[in-house]
Design a protein around this motif. Structure first.
Motif, PDB file in Angstrom:
ATOM      1  N   ARG A 365       0.845  -1.193   0.000  1.00  0.00           N
ATOM      2  CA  ARG A 365       0.000   0.000   0.000  1.00  0.00           C
ATOM      3  C   ARG A 365       0.884   1.249   0.000  1.00  0.00           C
ATOM      4  O   ARG A 365       0.633   2.202  -0.704  1.00  0.00           O
ATOM      5  CB  ARG A 365      -0.920  -0.012   1.228  1.00  0.00           C
ATOM      6  CG  ARG A 365      -2.133   0.903   1.067  1.00  0.00           C
ATOM      7  CD  ARG A 365      -3.072   0.810   2.244  1.00  0.00           C
ATOM      8  NE  ARG A 365      -3.743  -0.472   2.363  1.00  0.00           N
ATOM      9  CZ  ARG A 365      -4.756  -0.871   1.590  1.00  0.00           C
ATOM     10  NH1 ARG A 365      -5.169  -0.102   0.612  1.00  0.00           N
ATOM     11  NH2 ARG A 365      -5.312  -2.037   1.760  1.00  0.00           N
ATOM     12  N   GLN A 366       1.914   1.220   0.815  1.00  0.00           N
ATOM     13  CA  GLN A 366       2.891   2.305   0.821  1.00  0.00           C
ATOM     14  C   GLN A 366       4.254   1.732   1.209  1.00  0.00           C
ATOM     15  O   GLN A 366       4.320   0.595   1.646  1.00  0.00           O
ATOM     16  CB  GLN A 366       2.472   3.393   1.820  1.00  0.00           C
ATOM     17  CG  GLN A 366       2.262   2.848   3.193  1.00  0.00           C
ATOM     18  CD  GLN A 366       1.089   3.535   3.888  1.00  0.00           C
ATOM     19  OE1 GLN A 366       0.389   4.343   3.300  1.00  0.00           O
ATOM     20  NE2 GLN A 366       0.865   3.198   5.137  1.00  0.00           N
ATOM     21  N   PRO A 367       5.288   2.501   1.030  1.00  0.00           N
ATOM     22  CA  PRO A 367       6.617   1.970   1.358  1.00  0.00           C
ATOM     23  C   PRO A 367       6.676   1.429   2.780  1.00  0.00           C
ATOM     24  O   PRO A 367       6.073   2.008   3.693  1.00  0.00           O
ATOM     25  CB  PRO A 367       7.526   3.195   1.197  1.00  0.00           C
ATOM     26  CG  PRO A 367       6.807   4.084   0.233  1.00  0.00           C
ATOM     27  CD  PRO A 367       5.351   3.874   0.491  1.00  0.00           C
ATOM     28  N   VAL A 368       7.367   0.298   2.974  1.00  0.00           N
ATOM     29  CA  VAL A 368       7.498  -0.290   4.309  1.00  0.00           C
ATOM     30  C   VAL A 368       8.967  -0.364   4.665  1.00  0.00           C
ATOM     31  O   VAL A 368       9.827  -0.082   3.822  1.00  0.00           O
ATOM     32  CB  VAL A 368       6.890  -1.705   4.363  1.00  0.00           C
ATOM     33  CG1 VAL A 368       5.387  -1.653   4.124  1.00  0.00           C
ATOM     34  CG2 VAL A 368       7.566  -2.624   3.354  1.00  0.00           C
ATOM     35  N   ASP A 369       9.223  -0.778   5.890  1.00  0.00           N
ATOM     36  CA  ASP A 369      10.600  -0.945   6.356  1.00  0.00           C
ATOM     37  C   ASP A 369      11.334  -1.894   5.394  1.00  0.00           C
ATOM     38  O   ASP A 369      10.946  -3.042   5.231  1.00  0.00           O
ATOM     39  CB  ASP A 369      10.549  -1.538   7.771  1.00  0.00           C
ATOM     40  CG  ASP A 369      11.950  -1.777   8.318  1.00  0.00           C
ATOM     41  OD1 ASP A 369      12.927  -1.476   7.584  1.00  0.00           O
ATOM     42  OD2 ASP A 369      12.049  -2.261   9.461  1.00  0.00           O
ATOM     43  N   PRO A 370      12.411  -1.379   4.720  1.00  0.00           N
ATOM     44  CA  PRO A 370      13.101  -2.214   3.721  1.00  0.00           C
ATOM     45  C   PRO A 370      13.577  -3.547   4.285  1.00  0.00           C
ATOM     46  O   PRO A 370      13.605  -4.546   3.587  1.00  0.00           O
ATOM     47  CB  PRO A 370      14.290  -1.351   3.294  1.00  0.00           C
ATOM     48  CG  PRO A 370      14.037   0.018   3.805  1.00  0.00           C
ATOM     49  CD  PRO A 370      13.022  -0.065   4.901  1.00  0.00           C
TER      50      PRO A 370
END
Lengths: 608, 220
Positions: A365-370
């Protein structure tokens, strides 16, 4: 030689002894020179021919649409439906049987099974094949052995345990049946059986206390079978003794319990058992064991004559269940509510019978912890590899950053793929357009696909560029030629995937993308496109039948190849086909040819 | 030779005992040829007998197996075991056959004055002539085409240095014909018919028949 006419060849195998005599008496033999025109276009031939030796081309104008070789016959179309535009020209000098047309027409009228072969529609020919499939199903029942069926591992409980303890053990072991070792002075060591139902009955119906000994609720009149016994004899034993469970015993060893439902399930494939195993898997090891079952099921079902479409749907269902379960095990908590696991390509279309590669990805949905994302990528792809899913050669899998990123990043890619396409763009669009949600937030797939639709809408250059891939492989009928006469290692094989299956899948996909269909399965897309009047209903049926027939052949060939230990490929060898199958394949490839023309015309591929 | 043959025809026409068979001396209608084969009890026309006869009409490129004649002949003597093994016709199979005279008359009506085609036809004709002389007082007047002779003319002679091998199996293989079980009158007549058709109709001029024989054996 008419005495040696090969009546075992379809459709002649359907003639009765009397009809064979009539047929044989009317046979002549003709010798045809190379280059000779046997049937000119538009002519009504008064003979029906069966090739003994040599090759005869069927031509539409200057194009060769099919080749008839030994044991093939021609021309069934004009025989039944009257003259058509195709000509028959001798390619390599030929000896043929010739039968007067009225004789064959009489036989067609008298014998519907024989007649079915001559009708034009491939679907009607397939009905004639269905009879063979039923036979195969019966054979599976007659030849399968108890050891082929799924056995519940035996767990033995001592007879002096209480029914309460037995109930808990059943729940812990996730089983409904246990063996009971009788304890006491007389008949010590005798083995009996107890089921969950027996326990419930003891308590509820007979009002027995929970500390009743389990052996009092058990049956000790076991009926046993050996692993080498036939399934059907097990079924007979169950009926005869009115038992729903048999104990499988090899000498003194208990191998397991054979449940009636599994015997019946074996006949209609034991898929529900595997689905159950996946659902119940408590850890990765359980899941691994269940994954191993999937390919076995495919084979069993194929031998039982189950239609390839059903097999594919079932395998897709099982694979998606497996992926969803695996995702639940390995996805980091931070991704909850934030991601959607997708199956793409053939996985997404539910058209993968034997599992081949991974074909999966994730939309965020949106950027997450890489770091969390990397954990998901590594664990998910790594575990599938352990389960025996080879990495996708095109790197279409979750561990490729291209297929595991936020929705916005997908959107950017779509824009590039549609507006400034590079050479990989059509393939990437094709892969993604076939995606379905497997686990997590399904709305993300929906949203992504609509973003793709919005970008592509009205862009006819893009659609034409996308559709163009249907012409990436040479026309299969040329290959079919080699297929008949070739003698080399691979020359005698036809690449069914490139020559027949891909053009249908991709042509249908191109039309579906333009019409913004949400369906991913090719058959469903064809039906919807038919509803939208892109082609006639009868053509939709022929296209579906042709497609399924080729999938069926492909599966058959893959399974055969696997048994011979050959590397998996998509080649079909003509020697492995029956004459009827060859004839159907020719018809199917002809449908592919018509469909290609339709797609070319629709997207004006000749113009762009 | 043609003069001698013409004289013999005239003499035979005079000697013919049964006037029904005058048609044997008619002009060849040219509508068909007849492939012929006989199975016999042995290879000596003086002592051995015919046990079966098969004849098939050939019209152009078409071998009319639907217009065929197959006759079993009642033997007048006991068949020898060795012999039965070759043509596989047991005494019991032949018991229902025709007497030789009847068989011969049926065959002649089928063939008429047409040209005969066969492999080693000389032998079949010699066998038939024995009965022709006995029952009709003449020998078979029909023109004969020997397929091994045709093969020699069309294939072997063009290929100098090739062994002269005119065996039945060699010719069948060289002409790429399907293998049929031999020593069955019908199959042998059919093979002869196929050899004839292929040798006379075979391939256009620019594709000489040698191409058939140059194939390595076994590939056929």
């Amino acid at each position: 030689m008419p005495k040696e006419f090969r009546f075992y060849n379809p459709p002649f195998d359907r003639l009765t002894a009397e009809e064979r005599a009539t047929f044989t008496a009317a046979l002549d033999i003709v010798f045809l020179k190379a280059g000779e025109t046997v049937i000119p276009p538009g002519a009504q031939p008064d003979q029906f021919y069966v090739v003994i030796k040599g090759l005869v081309q069927e031509r539409d104008g200057r194009e060769v649409v099919a080749i008839r070789g030994p044991e093939d016959s021609f021309d069934s179309h004009s025989l039944v439906h009257g003259p058509h535009g195709h000509a028959f020209v001798v390619e390599e000098e030929a000896l043929c049987y010739a039968v007067p047309r009225p004789i064959v027409l009489d036989l067609i009228r008298a014998n519907p099974g024989f007649g079915a072969f001559f009708y034009l529609e491939i679907s009607r020919k397939l009905d004639a094949l269905a009879l063979q499939a039923e036979q195969r199903q019966l054979n599976a029942l007659m030849t399968a052995r108890v050891s082929d069926a799924l056995l519940h591992p035996p767990s033995i409980i001592d007879g002096d345990a209480t029914i309460e303890q037995a109930g808990h053990r059943m729940r812990d072991l996730n089983t409904n049946t246990m063996l009971v070792r009788k304890v006491g002075d007389e008949a010590d060591g005798a083995i009996g059986i107890v089921t969950g139902m027996n326990l419930s009955k003891a308590v509820i119906l007979n009002r027995r206390p929970l500390d009743t000994l389990v052996q009092e609720a058990s049956h000790f009149d076991l009926v046993t079978v050996r692993p080498n016994d036939f399934i059907f004899s097990a079924l007979l034993l169950m009926t005869r003794h009115d038992k729903r469970r048999l104990v499988v015993q090899d000498g003194d060893t208990f191998l397991g319990i054979l449940d009636e439902i599994d015997v019946l399930g074996f006949l209609s494939s034991n898929s529900h058992v595997v689905a159950d195993r996946i659902e119940r898997a408590a850890n990765l090891d359980d899941l691994h064991a269940a994954a191993a079952e999937i390919n076995r099921i495919v084979e069993t079902m194929h031998h039982q004559g189950v239609k390839v479409r059903l097999i594919n749907e079932l395998v897709a269902e099982l694979s998606r269940k497996l992926f969803a379960r695996l995702y639940a095990f390995v996805a980091p908590e931070s991704l909850a509510g934030q991601a959607c696991l997708i199956a793409m390509g053939s996985q997404g279309r539910a058209e993968q019978s034997l599992r081949t590669d991974q074909d999966n990805g994730v939309i965020l949905r949106q950027p997450v912890d890489p770091e969390d994302l990397q954990v998901l990528r590594d664990r998910f792809a790594g575990t599938l590899l352990e389960f025996g899913y080879p990495p996708c050669p095109g790197k279409i899998s979750i561990d490729n950053p291209l297929w595991s990123k936020p929705l916005a990043a997908y959107r950017d890619d779509f824009r590039n793929w549609v507006r400034t396409p590079d050479k990989d763009a059509p393939m990437n669009v094709a892969i993604f357009y076939d995606a379905v949600a497997v686990a997590g937030e399904a709305d993300l797939v929906h949203e992504a696909k609509h973003a793709l639709f919005d970008l592509a809408r009205g862009n006819s250059a893009f659609h034409a560029h996308f559709a163009r891939a249907i012409d990436s492989f040479v026309t299969p009928l040329g290959l079919f030629h080699n297929l008949v006469v070739g003698k080399g290692e691979r020359r005698d094989a036809l690449d069914l995937k490139k020559g027949g299956i891909f053009p249908i899948v991709h042509g249908v996909r191109s039309l579906a993308l333009e019409k913004e269909l949400e369906e991913t399965n090719t058959t469903e897309r064809i039906l919807r496109l038919g509803d939208l009047n892109l082609f006639e209903r009868s053509f939709a049926n022929d296209l579906i039948e042709a497609y399924h027939f080729m999938l069926e052949l492909q599966l058959k060939s893959k399974l055969a190849g696997r048994h011979k230990g050959l590397p998996p490929d998509t080649l079909v060898r003509p020697d492995d086909l029956t004459t009827l199958e060859r004839d159907l394949l020719r018809d199917a490839l002809y449908v592919v040819k018509l469909f290609r023309e339709l797609v070319r015309h629709h997207f004006r591929l000749n113009v762009f | 030779m043609p003069i001698l043959r013409a004289i013999r025809r005239q003499v035979d026409r005079f000697k013919l005992r049964d006037r029904e068979f005058r048609f044997l001396f008619d002009r060849d209608p040219g509508d068909a040829l007849v492939a012929l084969d006989c199975e016999t009890t042995g290879l000596d026309p003086w002592v051995d007998e015919i046990v079966s006869i098969a004849a098939i009409k050939i019209r152009g490129n078409r071998i009319c197996t639907s217009e065929r004649l197959e006759i079993l002949v009642q033997p007048t003597t006991e068949l020898e075991d060795e012999n039965v093994k070759v043509h596989r016709l047991r005494p019991i199979d032949l018991a229902g056959g025709l007497p030789m005279e009847e068989a011969l008359r049926t065959l002649l009506r089928f063939v008429g004055s047409r040209t005969l085609v066969g492999y080693y036809l000389e032998f079949d004709v010699a066998m038939l002539d024995k009965y022709m002389l006995e029952f009709l007082g003449i020998s078979l007047p029909n023109r004969c085409i020997e397929v091994s002779g045709l093969y020699y003319d069309k294939v072997v002679r063009r290929d100098r240095g090739r062994y002269i091998d005119l065996r039945f199996a060699t010719i069948a293989e060289a002409l790429d014909l399907p293998a049929l079980s031999q020593h069955d009158a019908f199959n042998d007549a059919l093979m002869a018919a196929m050899m004839y058709v292929k040798l006379t109709q075979g391939g256009p001029k620019e594709r000489p028949l040698e191409t058939f024989v140059e194939r390595p054996p076994g590939l056929g």
